[in-house]
Design an enzyme around this catalytic site. Structure first.
Site, PDB file in Angstrom:
ATOM      1  CG  ASP A 174      -1.775   1.021   1.231  1.00 15.66           C
ATOM      2  OD1 ASP A 174      -1.570   2.266   0.554  1.00 15.66           O
ATOM      3  OD2 ASP A 174      -2.873   1.028   1.807  1.00 15.66           O
ATOM      4  CE  LYS A 199      -7.480   8.494   2.582  1.00 12.64           C
ATOM      5  NZ  LYS A 199      -6.953   6.911   2.885  1.00 12.64           N
TER       6      LYS A 199
HETATM    7  C1  LIG Z   1      -7.481   5.944   3.191  1.00 13.04           C
HETATM    8  C2  LIG Z   1      -6.566   4.618   3.181  1.00 13.04           C
HETATM    9  C3  LIG Z   1      -7.053   3.527   2.375  1.00 13.04           C
HETATM   10  C4  LIG Z   1      -8.568   3.397   2.067  1.00 13.04           C
HETATM   11  O1  LIG Z   1      -8.667   4.265   1.049  1.00 13.04           O
HETATM   12  P1  LIG Z   1     -10.280   4.627   0.455  1.00 13.04           P
HETATM   13  O2  LIG Z   1     -10.003   5.533  -0.595  1.00 13.04           O
HETATM   14  O3  LIG Z   1     -10.888   5.365   1.629  1.00 13.04           O
HETATM   15  O4  LIG Z   1     -11.289   3.528   0.566  1.00 13.04           O
HETATM   16  C5  LIG Z   1      -6.064   2.445   2.327  1.00 13.04           C
HETATM   17  N1  LIG Z   1      -4.921   2.455   2.912  1.00 13.04           N
HETATM   18  C6  LIG Z   1      -4.494   3.709   3.460  1.00 13.04           C
HETATM   19  C7  LIG Z   1      -3.219   3.754   3.787  1.00 13.04           C
HETATM   20  C8  LIG Z   1      -5.165   4.710   3.334  1.00 13.04           C
HETATM   21  O5  LIG Z   1      -4.668   6.100   4.010  1.00 13.04           O
END
Ligand SMILES: *Cc1c(COP(=O)(O)O)cnc(C)c1O
Length: 385
Positions: A174, A199
């Site tokens: 991620d 984000k």
């Molecule tokens: C926000 C976030 C997610 C999930 O993403 P969404 O777009 O809110 O579904 C997954 N991993 C990390 C590190 C995040 O900050």
């Protein structure tokens, strides 16, 4: 032209690709369906769940930035993670997951395990001995979040991927916190990168989206097939907004980091702050690895405050330029209390196990003027001197 820098690739995505009117910015293709020129002749696009030009433009740029074979954009980051799970796992599979991952990711893995979809072990992926121990159980997948949320724990991607290869375990990273500007996990041996484009990549807190970027052709083909099968795709308008944000990603990150350095120095001198989690600090466990595998440290800082819950509430309420909100990576600065907000889906034990205390605040440092941010923080902290 030679290989372009990432900032250039992001800015130039799809510029001048409109052959009809020569628009500088590519048009948004809102159509759900596309015309077959004649019976039996399958067009490049037929139905927008399986492919859409606006969405594909974003996919191709993301894939280029992450040095992947191909990318699939989804309707949220969670949906991107879920797509990897749906594609690669079955009820006999074991998957290892960073134990202090994003709260929603933790919930997704737990809920699907409870339904019998696959087996999950939450492990400290920054601890290679622990990872090695569980790799002996032949997991199909290992899911890493680095830096992790909210404690910015660092996992050595290169070491894990080389360990995982000998067990035939695929590695997913991620990369939401750093984006391909600061970290490219596929270059370090990972098989998949996932993003919450919501984000930093979108960066304006106005649209949810996610992505899976694949290193290998076979993985890309199955991810694309499953994405169409389960309908995890995003729509063209959200893909347009995300592409629009992506153009300025590199420029935004420079200001995010500039501001973060200054705020970090301020935090380091505050008596009420007892612990700071930020990987540029030599005292941070993952400092050496982060310096090696990242090109920047990002703009998320978590701090433990030596304050009662009433005082923490007072501190948050008195901030004017840090909005109390979940999410991160937008132009605006935010403060979050993970235990009661982003990570509230985790049981008390899981929170404790992940080291997330009730005194922890996570700051997403925005791109406002840094002196304004500093005086806001200073005023709020002075209430406790
Ligand atoms: C926000 C976030 C997610 C999930 O993403 P969404 O777009 O809110 O579904 C997954 N991993 C990390 C590190 C995040 O900050």
């Amino acid at each position: 032209m030679g290989l372009l820098e990432k900032s250039t690739v992001a800015v130039r995505s799809g510029i001048g690709s409109d052959n009809q009117y020569g628009s500088v910015i590519p048009p948004i293709f809102m159509s759900t369906n596309f015309i077959f020129s004649q019976l039996g002749e399958i067009p490049k696009y037929d139905y927008s769940r399986s492919g859409n030009p606006t969405v594909e433009q974003l996919e191709s740029t993301l894939s280029q930035l992450e040095n992947g074979f191909g990318a699939i954009v989804t309707n949220s980051g969670t949906s991107a993670i879920n797509l990897v799970l749906s594609t690669t796992l079955d009820s006999n599979s074991l998957v290892l997951v960073s134990k202090d991952c994003y709260g929603g990711t933790h919930r997704l893995f737990e809920a699907r395990q409870l339904k019998g979809d696959f087996n999950v072990r939450f492990v400290d992926t920054s601890n290679l001995d622990q990872v090695q121990y569980y790799l002996e159980q032949r997991p199909k997948l290992i899911f890493i979040e680095t830096p992790s949320n909210p404690l910015l724990k660092i996992t050595d991607i290169e070491k894990i991927t080389s360990l995982a290869k000998s067990f035939d375990t695929k590695v997913v990273v991620d990369n939401t916190f750093l984006t391909p500007i600061y970290q490219t996990p596929l270059d370090l041996g990972a098989d998949f990168v996932v993003h919450s484009l919501t984000k930093f990549i979108n960066g304006h807190s106005d649209c949810l989206a996610g992505a899976v970027i694949c290193k290998h052709k076979e993985d890309f083909e199955s991810i694309k097939w499953w994405g169409n099968c389960i309908g995890s795709n995003t729509n063209s308008f959200d893909a347009f907004l995300t592409s629009r944000g992506l153009r300025t990603l590199s420029a935004r990150l420079k200001i995010h980091e500039f501001n973060t350095k200054r705020i970090l120095n301020f935090f380091l001198n505050q008596k009420v702050i007892t612990k700071i989690y930020y990987p540029s600090l030599c005292s941070h466990d993952g400092h050496e690895i982060a310096s090696r595998q990242q090109k920047g440290f990002g703009s998320i800082i978590s701090c433990e405050f030596n304050l009662s819950s009433v005082q923490i509430e007072k501190f948050i309420n008195s901030l004017q330029l840090f909005s109390l909100a979940e999410s991160l990576g937008g132009a605006e600065s935010l403060v979050c209390h993970p235990a009661s907000m982003t990570h509230r889906a985790m049981e008390n034990n899981a929170l404790k196990n992940a080291g997330i205390s009730k005194n922890l605040l996570r700051f997403s440092i925005g791109i406002e003027d840094y002196e304004d941010l500093l005086s806001d923080l200073n005023r709020a902290i002075n209430l406790f001197k």
